[in-house]
Design a protein around this motif. Structure first.
Motif, PDB file in Angstrom:
ATOM      1  N   TRP A  58      -2.326  11.880  39.319  1.00 14.21           N
ATOM      2  CA  TRP A  58      -1.353  12.811  38.944  1.00 14.21           C
ATOM      3  C   TRP A  58      -2.028  14.254  38.666  1.00 14.21           C
ATOM      4  N   ALA A  59      -3.504  13.744  37.890  1.00 20.07           N
ATOM      5  CA  ALA A  59      -4.078  15.166  37.188  1.00 20.07           C
ATOM      6  C   ALA A  59      -4.857  16.113  38.218  1.00 20.07           C
ATOM      7  N   GLU A  60      -5.630  14.828  39.541  1.00 30.41           N
ATOM      8  CA  GLU A  60      -5.977  15.140  40.623  1.00 30.41           C
ATOM      9  C   GLU A  60      -5.284  15.773  41.734  1.00 30.41           C
ATOM     10  N   ALA A  61      -4.055  15.774  41.836  1.00 34.06           N
ATOM     11  CA  ALA A  61      -3.325  16.323  42.316  1.00 34.06           C
ATOM     12  C   ALA A  61      -2.909  17.719  42.107  1.00 34.06           C
ATOM     13  N   LEU A  62      -2.793  18.174  40.520  1.00 28.87           N
ATOM     14  CA  LEU A  62      -3.036  19.402  40.211  1.00 28.87           C
ATOM     15  C   LEU A  62      -4.504  20.021  40.502  1.00 28.87           C
ATOM     16  N   ARG A  63      -5.162  18.987  40.007  1.00 37.47           N
ATOM     17  CA  ARG A  63      -6.522  20.099  40.244  1.00 37.47           C
ATOM     18  C   ARG A  63      -6.493  20.001  42.008  1.00 37.47           C
ATOM     19  N   GLU A  64      -6.607  19.394  42.434  1.00 37.70           N
ATOM     20  CA  GLU A  64      -6.452  20.100  43.544  1.00 37.70           C
ATOM     21  C   GLU A  64      -6.184  21.324  44.368  1.00 37.70           C
ATOM     22  N   MET A  65      -3.963  21.581  43.947  1.00 38.10           N
ATOM     23  CA  MET A  65      -3.471  22.446  44.672  1.00 38.10           C
ATOM     24  C   MET A  65      -4.277  23.775  43.777  1.00 38.10           C
ATOM     25  N   SER A  66      -4.271  23.960  42.578  1.00 34.80           N
ATOM     26  CA  SER A  66      -5.242  24.639  42.198  1.00 34.80           C
ATOM     27  C   SER A  66      -6.622  25.161  42.762  1.00 34.80           C
ATOM     28  N   GLY A  67      -7.280  24.579  42.777  1.00 32.32           N
ATOM     29  CA  GLY A  67      -7.997  24.370  43.695  1.00 32.32           C
ATOM     30  C   GLY A  67      -7.584  25.468  45.184  1.00 32.32           C
ATOM     31  N   ARG A  68      -6.799  24.673  46.093  1.00 30.94           N
ATOM     32  CA  ARG A  68      -6.044  25.495  46.830  1.00 30.94           C
ATOM     33  C   ARG A  68      -5.616  27.249  46.498  1.00 30.94           C
ATOM     34  N   LEU A  69      -4.839  27.013  45.410  1.00 31.19           N
ATOM     35  CA  LEU A  69      -4.729  28.321  45.229  1.00 31.19           C
ATOM     36  C   LEU A  69      -5.600  29.747  44.354  1.00 31.19           C
ATOM     37  N   GLU A  70      -7.075  28.921  44.486  1.00 29.30           N
ATOM     38  CA  GLU A  70      -8.296  29.677  44.298  1.00 29.30           C
ATOM     39  C   GLU A  70      -7.897  30.069  42.552  1.00 29.30           C
ATOM     40  N   GLU A  71      -6.916  29.279  41.788  1.00 27.71           N
ATOM     41  CA  GLU A  71      -6.740  29.688  40.125  1.00 27.71           C
ATOM     42  C   GLU A  71      -8.542  29.765  39.816  1.00 27.71           C
ATOM     43  N   MET A  72      -8.925  30.406  38.910  1.00 27.03           N
ATOM     44  CA  MET A  72     -10.128  29.665  37.889  1.00 27.03           C
ATOM     45  C   MET A  72      -9.856  28.234  37.347  1.00 27.03           C
ATOM     46  N   PRO A  73     -11.548  27.516  37.709  1.00 25.63           N
ATOM     47  CA  PRO A  73     -11.009  26.124  37.167  1.00 25.63           C
ATOM     48  C   PRO A  73     -11.793  26.151  35.938  1.00 25.63           C
ATOM     49  N   GLY A  74     -11.181  24.990  35.302  1.00 26.44           N
ATOM     50  CA  GLY A  74     -11.200  24.093  33.613  1.00 26.44           C
ATOM     51  C   GLY A  74     -12.029  23.773  33.364  1.00 26.44           C
ATOM     52  N   GLU A  75     -12.633  22.645  32.858  1.00 31.53           N
ATOM     53  CA  GLU A  75     -12.983  21.835  32.590  1.00 31.53           C
ATOM     54  C   GLU A  75     -13.166  20.909  33.571  1.00 31.53           C
ATOM     55  N   GLU A  76     -14.207  20.308  34.175  1.00 30.97           N
ATOM     56  CA  GLU A  76     -14.824  19.829  35.253  1.00 30.97           C
ATOM     57  C   GLU A  76     -13.118  19.856  37.011  1.00 30.97           C
ATOM     58  N   GLY A  77     -13.250  20.770  36.618  1.00 33.27           N
ATOM     59  CA  GLY A  77     -12.308  21.556  37.707  1.00 33.27           C
ATOM     60  C   GLY A  77     -11.001  21.521  38.017  1.00 33.27           C
ATOM     61  N   TYR A  78     -10.650  20.534  36.515  1.00 34.74           N
ATOM     62  CA  TYR A  78      -9.039  20.478  36.479  1.00 34.74           C
ATOM     63  C   TYR A  78      -8.828  21.851  36.497  1.00 34.74           C
ATOM     64  N   PRO A  79      -7.342  22.385  36.617  1.00 34.97           N
ATOM     65  CA  PRO A  79      -6.597  23.929  35.968  1.00 34.97           C
ATOM     66  C   PRO A  79      -7.031  23.940  34.022  1.00 34.97           C
TER      67      PRO A  79
END
Length: 592
Positions: free
Chosen positions: A335-356
């Motif tokens: 589920w967190a990986e899905a959050l990370r993928e969507m966050s990346g596509r939204l071009e949000e500033m990534p946090g630790e290990e790319g997670y939002p």
């Protein structure tokens, strides 16, 4: 509602303009195929939309239509035994309709069957004053679950008409006159937005254990009803089997199992196994109290993000009826990986290990919806929602963000260990790394129902396992025979606790579930053996003689004694053991 136009497509993320009237979290329909999406961000009249279906073939210029409502689930009779995808589409009905095993795009099938008629029994009479959460009638949904029909939250007034009979979920079963004099029809079904927790009157501290039938969980690291737990572990360490065991054996009224980004064959196992398993509480099939949310790893990633909210909202609905509910999410890492993928596509500033950056707060929002509560409504009803999430850290590294974020929130941590799994020790819960923070609040319950000795024995067993860990380093230097007799006995007793108590075979009927009474008696025998042997060693008995007595082997076989014979069998072992150790103690005394 106004329609917008697509200007950009990036996988499941679609950007559309002309949506000035849309709101955050609104559900939209995209393109000719009317793909389901949800508004994530708004900038002026431009909206970023998370589409829950495959977007190939979608291009700029496609029409986007808003529904004006947030992503919601349908709640009513017909939920139990259903298999839904992450946004509550009924998979079996879609398969029957389309004749395809794959989920076609743009298909619109209601979550609850609109044709099926349910036998409604009214429990209030016309003229009754009601408020949101009050039960107005019941439907016998399955032999295991009596579905309580409640007044939707926020409504208040007087029941004008109500009649028992057979109804579909959309037909009016009662009318409510509000304080303003408006007439509102009440049906068997209501809707609720998934990202909003359902309200309750009061929250209580969890003080009753959730019995899982797994000895290492119930005795060593108990989970309270209304509590939160995480099952972290590397690939192949048995997370899914532990969660299946919890779903099968937990003493709860309803189980919501969320397969979130897991392998399809594991969900297939659940679908095959659960209908065949008999619920020990009712004698019915286990599916009669189960709702499955199947969002496997090959399904659209955006729907995976929604699946945990869909599951926990359905669970809250049953909790509001006054039931004990367990939500099992497998796994929150996907589920967190899905959050990370969507966050990346939204071009949000990534946090630790790319997670939002909001990963920890999203995890909190999920687990904080668990608890023991007083339900809405004028009658006193208590319900509980227990949340158990699997965590699949890459390479088994518990220092990664999802594991760390989960550990800060949950109160029970069953750390699975690949070394134990490879050694065929299941459940592969590492007793030195795991913990339960409910021990203090559950102690009064254990003292009352199992006696004061239960907790004392648990503490003693944990102490022996800790001592074994310390002694193992010395054994590697000097060998087992170089240890003092008392230390040799510590190693032997710890081995008995590990192999004869903690190890449990999920595929052997008699050992797959162990009652509290049986767990208590089995632990008592092992610790009595330790106590008697220590006394015998002081009188000069030899360790290897004590380890070779016939009742030592009998203890090893004790967990496979049939359920209806264990009490008598354990008494015989205890009597035989006392006699054999006493004989050796006398011999030792004579030799001195």
């Amino acid at each position: 509602m106004s329609n917008g136009r697509v200007v950009k497509v990036s996988g499941p993320l679609v950007v559309a303009t002309g949506l000035a009237e849309a709101n955050m979290a609104d559900v939209v329909r995209v393109g000719e195929q009317r793909l389901i999406g949800e508004v994530l961000t708004m900038t002026g009249d431009s909206a970023s939309i998370q589409v829950y279906e495959e977007t190939s073939g979608l291009g700029p210029g496609a029409v986007v239509e808003t529904t004006g409502a947030p992503l919601s689930v349908e709640l009513g009779p017909g939920l139990i035994e259903m298999i839904y995808d992450g946004i509550q589409r009924p998979l079996q009905e879609i398969a029957d309709l389309t004749g395809s095993n794959n989920l076609p795009r743009g298909v619109e099938v209601p979550a609850l069957n609109r044709e099926k008629k349910w036998e409604f029994t009214a429990t209030v009479t016309p003229g009754t004053q009601v408020t949101g959460g009050d039960v107005i009638g019941t439907v016998r949904e399955t032999p295991s679950v009596l579905h309580k029909i409640m007044v939707p939250v926020g409504m208040k007034g007087t029941i004008r008409t109500i009649k028992s009979g057979t109804y579909t979920v959309t037909e009016t079963v009662a009318t409510l006159e509000t304080e303003k004099g408006e007439e509102k029809p009440l049906t068997l079904m209501q809707k609720w937005p998934v990202r909003v927790g359902r309200p309750y009157q009061k929250k209580f501290a969890p003080v009753t254990p959730l019995q899982s039938g797994q000895r290492i969980i119930d005795t060593m690291f108990p989970l309270a009803k209304g509590g939160t737990a995480a099952v972290p572990g590397p690939f192949g360490s048995g997370k899914t089997v532990v969660q299946h065991a919890l779903a099968k054996w937990s003493d709860v009224d309803v189980v919501v199992y969320i397969g979130c980004g897991e392998r399809g064959n594991e969900m297939t196992d659940v679908l095959r196994e659960f209908p065949e398993l008999i619920d020990p509480r009712t004698g019915e099939s286990l599916m009669k109290r189960t709702v499955l949310i199947a969002n496997t790893s090959d399904m659209p990633v955006a729907a995976r993000e929604a699946s945990v909210y869909t599951g926990i909202t359905i669970a809250e609905y049953f909790r509001d009826m006054g039931y004990d509910v367990a939500v099992i999410a497998d796994s929150t890492s996907r589920w967190a990986e899905a959050l990370r993928e969507m966050s990346g596509r939204l071009e949000e500033m990534p946090g630790e290990e790319g997670y939002p950056a909001y990963l920890a707060s999203r995890l909190s929002q999920f687990y904080e919806r668990a608890g023991v509560i007083q339900c809405m409504g004028s009658d006193e009803r208590r319900g509980s929602l227990t949340a158990v999430g699997a965590v699949s850290p890459p390479g088994g590294d518990l220092s990664e963000p999802v594991s760390q974020g989960t550990m800060r929130i949950v109160k029970v941590f069953w750390a699975l260990d690949s070394a134990l799994a490879y050694a065929r020790h299941f459940p592969a819960v590492n007793w030195l790394n795991s913990y339960s923070l409910y021990l203090d609040s559950l102690k009064p319950w254990f003292d009352e129902h199992l006696g004061n000795h239960f907790f004392h024995n648990r503490t003693r067993a944990m102490s022996l396992l800790q001592q074994e860990s310390n002694l193992n380093e010395i054994v590697q230097l000097v060998g087992k025979d170089g240890l003092a007799p008392g230390d040799q006995l510590t190693l032997e007793t710890a081995k008995m606790i590990r192999e004869d108590f903690l190890q449990q075979n999920a595929f052997v009927d008699v050992d797959s579930f162990s009652s509290y009474d049986r767990q208590s008696k089995l632990m008592q025998i092992i610790l009595d053996y330790d106590k008697l042997c220590r006394a015998a060693l002081e009188r000069g008995a030899q360790p290897y003689d004590l380890f070779a007595i016939p009742s030592r082997a009998a203890i090893g076989r004790a967990k496979s004694v049939p359920e209806d014979q264990y009490a008598r069998a354990y008494e015989l072992i205890a009597t035989q053991m006392e006699k054999e150790i006493a004989e050796l103690a006398e011999k030792g005394g004579d030799a001195q």
